[in-house]
Design a protein around this motif. Structure first.
Motif, mmCIF file in Angstrom:
data_model
loop_
_atom_site.group_PDB
_atom_site.id
_atom_site.type_symbol
_atom_site.label_atom_id
_atom_site.label_comp_id
_atom_site.label_asym_id
_atom_site.label_seq_id
_atom_site.Cartn_x
_atom_site.Cartn_y
_atom_site.Cartn_z
ATOM 1 N N ILE A 69 0.851 -1.213 0.000
ATOM 2 C CA ILE A 69 0.000 0.000 0.000
ATOM 3 C C ILE A 69 0.878 1.252 0.000
ATOM 4 C CG2 ILE A 69 -1.664 1.321 1.364
ATOM 5 C CD1 ILE A 69 -2.839 -1.314 2.313
ATOM 6 N N LEU A 70 1.929 1.237 0.810
ATOM 7 C CA LEU A 70 2.822 2.395 0.884
ATOM 8 C C LEU A 70 3.559 2.632 -0.438
ATOM 9 C CD1 LEU A 70 4.358 2.073 4.468
ATOM 10 C CD2 LEU A 70 2.497 3.534 3.691
ATOM 11 N N VAL A 71 3.928 1.544 -1.123
ATOM 12 C CA VAL A 71 4.581 1.691 -2.433
ATOM 13 C C VAL A 71 3.635 2.368 -3.422
ATOM 14 C CG1 VAL A 71 5.471 0.424 -4.427
ATOM 15 C CG2 VAL A 71 6.177 -0.227 -2.122
ATOM 16 N N VAL A 72 2.378 1.928 -3.425
ATOM 17 C CA VAL A 72 1.385 2.535 -4.332
ATOM 18 C C VAL A 72 1.188 4.013 -3.995
ATOM 19 C CG1 VAL A 72 -1.047 2.480 -5.011
ATOM 20 C CG2 VAL A 72 0.220 0.340 -4.756
ATOM 21 N N ILE A 73 1.097 4.323 -2.707
ATOM 22 C CA ILE A 73 0.928 5.727 -2.291
ATOM 23 C C ILE A 73 2.139 6.561 -2.715
ATOM 24 C CG2 ILE A 73 0.829 7.243 -0.260
ATOM 25 C CD1 ILE A 73 -0.872 5.117 1.104
ATOM 26 N N SER A 74 3.339 6.005 -2.570
ATOM 27 C CA SER A 74 4.554 6.742 -2.932
ATOM 28 C C SER A 74 4.590 7.045 -4.423
ATOM 29 C CB SER A 74 5.796 5.935 -2.525
ATOM 30 O OG SER A 74 5.797 5.678 -1.141
ATOM 31 N N ILE A 75 4.269 6.042 -5.242
ATOM 32 C CA ILE A 75 4.269 6.255 -6.705
ATOM 33 C C ILE A 75 3.219 7.296 -7.085
ATOM 34 C CG2 ILE A 75 3.815 5.138 -8.920
ATOM 35 C CD1 ILE A 75 4.949 2.551 -7.688
ATOM 36 N N GLY A 76 2.021 7.155 -6.484
ATOM 37 C CA GLY A 76 0.951 8.116 -6.768
ATOM 38 C C GLY A 76 1.324 9.522 -6.341
ATOM 39 N N TYR A 77 2.005 9.631 -5.213
ATOM 40 C CA TYR A 77 2.399 10.954 -4.713
ATOM 41 C C TYR A 77 3.324 11.657 -5.710
ATOM 42 C CZ TYR A 77 4.818 14.518 -2.053
ATOM 43 O OH TYR A 77 5.373 15.715 -1.659
ATOM 44 N N PHE A 78 4.346 10.943 -6.193
ATOM 45 C CA PHE A 78 5.304 11.582 -7.097
ATOM 46 C C PHE A 78 4.672 11.910 -8.450
ATOM 47 C CE2 PHE A 78 8.539 9.928 -4.148
ATOM 48 C CZ PHE A 78 9.255 11.101 -3.979
ATOM 49 N N LYS A 79 3.689 11.134 -8.866
ATOM 50 C CA LYS A 79 2.992 11.478 -10.106
ATOM 51 C C LYS A 79 2.144 12.727 -9.919
ATOM 52 C CE LYS A 79 2.813 6.992 -12.445
ATOM 53 N NZ LYS A 79 3.602 7.486 -13.568
ATOM 54 N N LEU A 80 1.486 12.826 -8.774
ATOM 55 C CA LEU A 80 0.603 13.970 -8.517
ATOM 56 C C LEU A 80 1.372 15.258 -8.265
ATOM 57 C CD1 LEU A 80 -2.118 12.307 -6.246
ATOM 58 C CD2 LEU A 80 -2.395 13.097 -8.597
ATOM 59 N N THR A 81 2.571 15.137 -7.689
ATOM 60 C CA THR A 81 3.330 16.341 -7.312
ATOM 61 C C THR A 81 4.476 16.622 -8.288
ATOM 62 O OG1 THR A 81 4.788 15.059 -5.867
ATOM 63 C CG2 THR A 81 2.803 15.983 -4.881
ATOM 64 N N LYS A 82 4.405 16.078 -9.478
ATOM 65 C CA LYS A 82 5.477 16.265 -10.454
ATOM 66 C C LYS A 82 5.682 17.742 -10.785
ATOM 67 C CE LYS A 82 7.105 14.054 -14.674
ATOM 68 N NZ LYS A 82 6.724 13.171 -15.797
ATOM 69 N N LYS A 83 4.612 18.518 -10.780
ATOM 70 C CA LYS A 83 4.703 19.931 -11.147
ATOM 71 C C LYS A 83 5.347 20.780 -10.060
ATOM 72 C CE LYS A 83 0.846 19.994 -14.384
ATOM 73 N NZ LYS A 83 -0.488 20.551 -14.688
ATOM 74 N N MET A 84 5.495 20.215 -8.845
ATOM 75 C CA MET A 84 6.131 20.989 -7.780
ATOM 76 C C MET A 84 7.616 21.204 -8.066
ATOM 77 S SD MET A 84 4.412 19.444 -4.320
ATOM 78 C CE MET A 84 5.225 20.610 -3.230
ATOM 79 N N ASP A 85 8.207 20.354 -8.903
ATOM 80 C CA ASP A 85 9.622 20.501 -9.255
ATOM 81 C C ASP A 85 9.718 21.379 -10.496
ATOM 82 O OD1 ASP A 85 12.266 20.324 -9.740
ATOM 83 O OD2 ASP A 85 12.361 18.137 -9.868
ATOM 84 N N TYR A 86 10.104 22.638 -10.300
ATOM 85 C CA TYR A 86 10.111 23.560 -11.431
ATOM 86 C C TYR A 86 11.217 23.260 -12.437
ATOM 87 C CZ TYR A 86 14.042 25.905 -9.124
ATOM 88 O OH TYR A 86 15.241 26.177 -8.545
ATOM 89 N N HIS A 87 12.131 22.313 -12.099
ATOM 90 C CA HIS A 87 13.162 21.936 -13.047
ATOM 91 C C HIS A 87 12.595 21.071 -14.169
ATOM 92 C CE1 HIS A 87 15.587 22.982 -9.471
ATOM 93 N NE2 HIS A 87 16.455 23.393 -10.362
ATOM 94 N N ASN A 88 11.440 20.435 -13.910
ATOM 95 C CA ASN A 88 10.847 19.566 -14.937
ATOM 96 C C ASN A 88 10.083 20.408 -15.971
ATOM 97 O OD1 ASN A 88 11.774 17.191 -13.790
ATOM 98 N ND2 ASN A 88 10.060 17.099 -12.365
#
Length: 316
Positions: A297-316
């Motif tokens: 469950i934690l692995v799924v949450i971690s993957i989902g988190y980074f997909k949802l917050t991808k825009k927080m990294d202005y380098h991307n």
């Protein structure tokens, strides 16, 4: 002298051409791979082996005394019907909401301490102190303070005429849960403040100076400069806070041991009880099943988190 220097410059190139590909690879990367060898061995010993051990015992009944017994998918069937476990997942998610209090408090203090405030180093040390102190010691002190018979908090509230009778904070479900949440938030906000402070001080001063010329002050500077330029570090701090709370048993092992009536039994405290003895006794097999399922469950949450917050990294 000139001839000698030319000869010494050419010697390594000539010798490298004389080597076979394996020798070239060993010469270029051998030291690096040798240095990586020890961490990789530690990873195999302390990470992969425990995971393999847990995955194996998912299919067994084992109490640590009698020989292990293969049970197939019986542990999974028990997990699906285990209301205490599903209830503990809900409590774990509820417990993670403490970051709503923890992170804004840490950010406000980081903003204050990034300014030219007198005595800011003393305040930084003071706020980080709860994180440095052992969690079990802090929980034990709070346990004594909340004691309904002679606890300091009850005596203070009675002296201020706010209550007539002592309150058994740790005997009530919600009061015990809220007490643990507040204690955990207090213990961890200091380290988040320190990380946010690093992010704030890493923003170039000329950016703020340009904003000052344009008339940006106060919240405008925070909204349009500090927060966007701290996107990457905010992403990591938020991730570490969420993951940290989702795999934490909080201070409840010392405060309540999961009581009363499982009201403060978070998922990882429930796993701890399965491994080291709870109401139903020790069962390594079932404990491993709960741990592996929760880890997925934690692995799924971690993957989902980074997909949802991808825009927080202005380098991307």
């Amino acid at each position: 002298m000139t001839d000698l220097s030319v000869k010494s410059d050419r010697t390594p190139a000539v010798s490298m051409r004389a080597l076979n590909p394996f020798q070239v690879f060993r010469r270029k990367y051998g030291a690096a791979y040798l240095m990586l060898l020890i961490p990789v061995c530690c990873f195999v010993l302390f990470s992969l082996y425990p995971i393999a051990w847990a995955v194996k015992y998912v299919f067994y009944y084992y109490d640590g005394v009698r020989p292990e017994r293969f049970t197939g998918l019986a542990n999974f069937q028990r997990l699906m019907d285990d209301q205490v476990y599903w209830s503990s997942l809900w409590k774990q998610a509820l417990f993670s909401l403490k970051i709503i209090l923890e992170l804004p408090l840490a950010f406000m203090l980081a903003l204050l301490l990034s300014s030219q405030l007198r005595g800011k180093n003393a305040f930084r040390a003071m706020f980080v102190m709860p994180y440095i102190l052992p969690a079990s010691t802090m929980a034990l002190v709070v346990y004594i303070l909340l004691n309904p018979y002679n606890g300091g908090l009850n005596q203070l509230l009675i002296a201020l005429n706010l209550i007539d009778q002592p309150i058994a904070f740790l005997s009530g479900g919600w009061t015990a849960f809220a007490s643990g949440m507040l204690l955990d938030a207090w213990q961890n906000f200091g380290i988040n403040m320190l990380l946010l402070l690093v992010g704030l001080t890493s923003i170039p001063k000329d950016v703020y100076e340009s904003a000052d010329i344009d008339g940006a002050t106060g919240w405008t500077r925070v909204r349009y400069i500090s927060l966007p330029m701290m996107g990457r570090i905010l992403q990591m701090i938020l991730f570490l806070s969420i993951l940290g709370t989702l795999k934490s048993m909080g201070p409840f092992l010392v405060l309540t041991d999961g009581g009363p009536n499982h009201a403060t039994e978070l998922t990882f405290l429930y796993i701890f009880h399965q491994f080291f003895g709870g109401d139903t006794g020790t069962n390594y097999g079932y404990g491993a099943t709960v741990a592996v399922f929760t880890a997925l469950i934690l692995v799924v949450i971690s993957i989902g988190y980074f997909k949802l917050t991808k825009k927080m990294d202005y380098h991307n």
